[in-house]
Scaffold this motif. Structure first.
Motif, PDB file in Angstrom:
ATOM      1  N   THR A 204     -25.148  67.771  -4.059  1.00 50.04           N
ATOM      2  CA  THR A 204     -24.328  66.349  -4.166  1.00 50.04           C
ATOM      3  C   THR A 204     -23.029  66.873  -4.833  1.00 50.04           C
ATOM      4  OG1 THR A 204     -25.325  66.218  -6.239  1.00 50.04           O
ATOM      5  CG2 THR A 204     -26.449  65.381  -4.276  1.00 50.04           C
ATOM      6  N   PRO A 205     -21.904  65.929  -4.701  1.00 51.49           N
ATOM      7  CA  PRO A 205     -20.721  66.223  -5.835  1.00 51.49           C
ATOM      8  C   PRO A 205     -21.043  66.011  -6.889  1.00 51.49           C
ATOM      9  CG  PRO A 205     -20.353  64.612  -3.772  1.00 51.49           C
ATOM     10  CD  PRO A 205     -21.915  64.820  -3.513  1.00 51.49           C
ATOM     11  N   GLN A 206     -21.970  65.129  -7.464  1.00 46.04           N
ATOM     12  CA  GLN A 206     -22.599  64.874  -8.936  1.00 46.04           C
ATOM     13  C   GLN A 206     -22.822  66.125  -9.518  1.00 46.04           C
ATOM     14  OE1 GLN A 206     -23.403  62.775  -6.121  1.00 46.04           O
ATOM     15  NE2 GLN A 206     -22.547  60.969  -6.547  1.00 46.04           N
TER      16      GLN A 206
ATOM     17  N   ALA B 285     -19.811  68.354 -10.183  1.00 45.85           N
ATOM     18  CA  ALA B 285     -19.144  67.637 -11.071  1.00 45.85           C
ATOM     19  C   ALA B 285     -19.966  67.975 -12.958  1.00 45.85           C
ATOM     20  CB  ALA B 285     -19.058  66.316 -11.173  1.00 45.85           C
TER      21      ALA B 285
ATOM     22  N   GLU C 225     -13.473  71.748  -2.021  1.00 43.33           N
ATOM     23  CA  GLU C 225     -14.192  70.568  -1.669  1.00 43.33           C
ATOM     24  C   GLU C 225     -15.826  70.536  -1.672  1.00 43.33           C
ATOM     25  OE1 GLU C 225     -14.389  67.538   2.330  1.00 43.33           O
ATOM     26  OE2 GLU C 225     -12.779  69.374   2.230  1.00 43.33           O
ATOM     27  N   ASN C 226     -16.463  71.451  -1.527  1.00 43.29           N
ATOM     28  CA  ASN C 226     -18.071  71.447  -1.743  1.00 43.29           C
ATOM     29  C   ASN C 226     -18.355  72.602  -2.570  1.00 43.29           C
ATOM     30  OD1 ASN C 226     -18.417  69.229  -0.163  1.00 43.29           O
ATOM     31  ND2 ASN C 226     -17.957  70.210   1.564  1.00 43.29           N
TER      32      ASN C 226
END
Length: 165
Positions: free
Chosen positions: A86-88, A91, A108-109
């Motif tokens: 996930t992006p979270q 992050a 991006e990923n």
């Protein structure tokens, strides 16, 4: 030994890059220095003496005292390649790596940093996948670096400058 003293602003330059231009292949740890000795891919010895505080990027053009140009190539080096579900999760890993003042390349990923097995273990502990690969490492400049390069002013102790944002 030829002395390299200038970073050429490619956007302001009228001349296109020459395909026969000398190339200087450098890892990130060298590209962040302002003074070093190096050798071009053709074996020519160079002494690089540049203004402090700038990081050379792959594709940057440098010039010697006579105006002859050299192109910077980001060397392939071992990096830790991070992917998460996930992006979270990415992050969160970026936060923890940044908290350790690690230069970080952000995609991006994915995230990428100079290989360090201790950091790899920390990132895996956060639930992300880490692979060690060879890649050209081009980390983020940082917000303050981008700001200081685009504004030619001095900072006082009050941290004010002569224009508004």
């Amino acid at each position: 030994m030829r002395k390299i003293t200038t970073i050429i602003d490619q956007e302001a330059s009228c001349e296109p890059a020459d395909s026969a231009m000398s190339e200087l292949v450098l890892p990130y740890d060298t590209r962040k220095k302002s003074r070093f000795k190096a050798e071009t891919t053709s074996g020519e010895a160079l002494g690089v003496i540049l203004p402090r505080g700038q990081v050379l990027r792959g594709g940057d053009l440098l010039a010697d005292t006579d105006g002859a140009r050299v192109r910077i190539v980001a060397a392939m080096e071992p990096v830790s390649w991070v992917q998460g579900d996930t992006p979270q999760a990415l992050a969160r890993a970026a936060y923890h790596l940044g908290n350790r003042h690690m230069p970080l390349q952000v995609g991006e990923n994915w995230l990428c940093y100079q290989h360090d097995h201790v950091l790899d273990d920390m990132v895996r502990g956060l639930g992300l996948q880490v692979s060690v690969v060879e890649a050209a490492f081009e980390p983020e400049e940082g917000a303050y670096a981008a700001h200081s390069q685009s504004h030619a002013h001095s900072q006082s102790s009050e941290n004010t400058h002569g224009h508004s944002h």
